[in-house]
Design a protein around this motif. Structure first.
Motif, PDB file in Angstrom:
ATOM      1  N   ALA A  98      28.488  65.819  86.698  1.00  0.00           N
ATOM      2  CA  ALA A  98      27.673  66.617  86.166  1.00  0.00           C
ATOM      3  C   ALA A  98      27.072  66.117  84.816  1.00  0.00           C
ATOM      4  N   PRO A  99      25.690  66.155  84.580  1.00  0.00           N
ATOM      5  CA  PRO A  99      25.306  65.141  83.533  1.00  0.00           C
ATOM      6  C   PRO A  99      26.127  65.520  82.073  1.00  0.00           C
ATOM      7  N   GLY A 100      26.202  64.377  81.482  1.00  0.00           N
ATOM      8  CA  GLY A 100      27.213  64.522  80.178  1.00  0.00           C
ATOM      9  C   GLY A 100      28.617  64.806  80.523  1.00  0.00           C
ATOM     10  N   GLY A 124      27.597  58.625  88.937  1.00  0.00           N
ATOM     11  CA  GLY A 124      27.145  59.411  87.613  1.00  0.00           C
ATOM     12  C   GLY A 124      27.915  58.662  86.526  1.00  0.00           C
ATOM     13  N   ASP A 125      27.430  59.340  85.155  1.00  0.00           N
ATOM     14  CA  ASP A 125      28.163  58.742  84.196  1.00  0.00           C
ATOM     15  C   ASP A 125      29.040  59.582  83.455  1.00  0.00           C
ATOM     16  N   VAL A 126      30.326  58.783  82.964  1.00  0.00           N
ATOM     17  CA  VAL A 126      31.359  59.506  82.577  1.00  0.00           C
ATOM     18  C   VAL A 126      31.530  58.928  81.222  1.00  0.00           C
ATOM     19  N   THR A 127      31.891  59.686  80.009  1.00  0.00           N
ATOM     20  CA  THR A 127      32.266  59.050  78.852  1.00  0.00           C
ATOM     21  C   THR A 127      33.779  59.275  78.624  1.00  0.00           C
ATOM     22  N   PHE A 128      34.617  58.340  78.206  1.00  0.00           N
ATOM     23  CA  PHE A 128      36.129  58.542  78.106  1.00  0.00           C
ATOM     24  C   PHE A 128      36.287  58.365  76.566  1.00  0.00           C
ATOM     25  N   ASP A 129      37.302  59.268  76.179  1.00  0.00           N
ATOM     26  CA  ASP A 129      37.525  59.388  74.949  1.00  0.00           C
ATOM     27  C   ASP A 129      38.855  60.152  74.745  1.00  0.00           C
ATOM     28  N   GLY A 164      29.100  55.173  87.181  1.00  0.00           N
ATOM     29  CA  GLY A 164      29.793  55.080  88.492  1.00  0.00           C
ATOM     30  C   GLY A 164      28.569  55.018  89.426  1.00  0.00           C
ATOM     31  N   ARG A 165      28.862  54.286  90.602  1.00  0.00           N
ATOM     32  CA  ARG A 165      27.615  54.195  91.314  1.00  0.00           C
ATOM     33  C   ARG A 165      28.091  54.498  93.009  1.00  0.00           C
ATOM     34  N   GLY A 166      29.463  55.337  92.920  1.00  0.00           N
ATOM     35  CA  GLY A 166      29.742  55.829  94.158  1.00  0.00           C
ATOM     36  C   GLY A 166      30.722  54.862  94.888  1.00  0.00           C
ATOM     37  N   ALA A 167      30.793  53.760  94.451  1.00  0.00           N
ATOM     38  CA  ALA A 167      31.724  52.494  95.214  1.00  0.00           C
ATOM     39  C   ALA A 167      31.935  51.553  94.285  1.00  0.00           C
TER      40      ALA A 167
END
Length: 444
Positions: A98-100, A124-129, A164-167
């Motif tokens: 999911a976006p964001g 997709g992108d995921v931000t870690f905090d 993430g690029r799926g691989a």
């Protein structure tokens, strides 16, 4: 949707000063302990990477494990933590995040170090905090290693973003994991899903908490991965090879948390009583397997019975000199016993505890020192001299292990209060109730 428990919610108590109960008589109780945090979080990661659904029996429901479930949900997994058995369905192939998407790691080292590699395998992108303390804990070697293996990651400390690029191509990488063995486990757990698998070489000082790496290897093999683990070299370097392949879902039983049993078994030695922990495994990779030997060195009697592991106190606590590099989690409770002992103690090989939920070495010296304890922080641990103690107010500094250690001291020293006992919910849900039940002689 299942919410994440805060420390207060996980224990069912209010944060604030908690009067640590003083034992009026030797403790005699049977104390079942919950499932292992380390086992639950490794099982969750492997289930989220498996080819099919999984059922986790005896999973620990605590802040750290619910944080792990939450991050894996953010990465596309379906995880049901409502029942006694946890159900995990991995993401459908080809799905996008999911976006964001945000991964909240709290102050959980296993979550922060095990899940970035999983994120590289999603699209997709995921931000870690996480919590403020998590921004100071070691992550840079892990993120650098993932980049060498082909990952696209912005930042070296929280907050950081995984694109993430799926691989992930995979390959060979060298890392200095002398601050935390979790840095290696974080590379190995997702490795079967890397295109070329992974070869991880540790170069640096001796790895702390080696048994947890043995646990990671055993759990990978149980899920069907092909893993080679070479023994340590003379210079402390180590090497692991994980072949690319699939991971199997299915049923997985989680062992009791032997780390969490430490405070309860220590209560037997502190009060001259007897505590039994049921279902103590005959064979385990958990470093808690060392606990009977450590407690015996301090004056306890230990035996396996039909009911479980039984520890009895002999009325006197002896100091000990021990290298805890493989079992640093025990250091806070062993320090609690050491300040009650009749002779000096030296706990060595635990410099890495400066980088835990708090600087455990400094915190133990300062907080127990405020009660009159004589504790010196050394280059690699603690030196403790016998001293007369008095009551006082102790701050666990948002560290579950410290809060439980202070409760052990409170069994013998009247007038101790502990701030924010709810922080124990990180690994032991409802610790205050369990502690009170133990003192009353009731099971659990």
């Amino acid at each position: 949707m299942v919410s994440i428990l805060t420390g207060t919610e996980a224990t069912g108590t209010q944060s604030g000063p908690w009067p640590a109960p003083t034992a009026e008589r030797p403790v005699t109780a049977v104390v079942p302990v919950p499932g292992a945090k380390s086992g639950t979080n490794r099982a969750l990661v492997l289930a989220a990477l498996a080819d099919g659904p999984s059922r986790l029996r005896g999973a620990l429901r605590s802040r750290d494990t619910l944080l792990m479930a939450g991050v894996l949900r953010a990465l596309g997994g379906e995880i049901d933590t409502d029942g006694p058995d946890w159900l995990v369905n991995p993401p459908a192939p080809g799905g996008r995040l999911a976006p964001g998407a945000v991964a909240d790691c709290g102050n959980a080292g296993t979550v922060a170090r095990f899940t970035p590699a999983v994120a590289t395998l999603r699209a997709g992108d995921v931000t870690f905090d996480g919590d403020a303390r998590m921004r100071d804990r070691p992550l840079t070697p892990l993120l650098g290693a993932l980049r060498e293996l082909g990952a696209d990651i912005d930042g070296d400390r929280m907050p950081f973003t995984v694109h993430g690029r799926g691989a992930l191509p995979g390959g060979e990488v060298t890392v200095d994991a002398s601050d935390s063995s979790q840095l290696v486990s974080g590379l190995l757990l997702a490795a079967p899903r890397y295109d070329a698998g992974v070869t991880v070489v540790h170069r640096g000082a001796r790895l702390p908490s080696g048994p947890y790496l043995d646990m990671t290897v055993a759990d990978l093999r149980a899920a069907g991965a092909v893993v080679e683990a070479a023994p340590p070299e003379r210079d402390g370097s180590r090497r692991w090879r994980v072949e690319p392949g699939t991971l199997a879902g299915g049923d997985r039983a989680i062992e009791p948390d032997l780390n969490s049993a430490t405070a309860f078994l220590a209560a037997a030695l502190a009060t001259g009583g007897r505590v039994v922990v049921p279902d103590w495994p005959e064979v385990t990779e958990q470093p808690g397997r060392m606990l009977p030997t450590l407690l015996a060195a301090m004056g306890a009697s230990t035996e396996r019975t039909e009911d479980g592991l039984a520890v009895s106190g002999g009325g006197t606590i002896h100091g000990l000199d021990v290298d805890l590099s493989d079992f640093g989690e025990a250091a806070p409770v062993l320090t609690a016993l050491a300040v009650l002992a009749d002779s000096p103690s030296r706990l060595r090989g635990i410099a890495h505890l400066r980088l835990q939920e708090t600087d455990r070495l400094l915190a133990l010296a300062q907080e127990l020192g405020s009660l009159g304890a004589r504790i010196t922080v050394t280059d690699d641990g603690l030196a403790i001299e016998p001293a007369r103690l008095h009551g006082g107010r102790l701050d666990p500094r948002a560290d579950h292990r410290l809060a439980m250690a202070y409760a052990v001291v409170g069994l013998v020293v009247p007038g101790i209060t502990i701030d924010d006992i709810a922080t124990t919910g990180k690994t032991v849900p409802d610790f205050p109730r369990m502690w009170a039940a133990m003192l009353s002689g009731r099971a659990g």
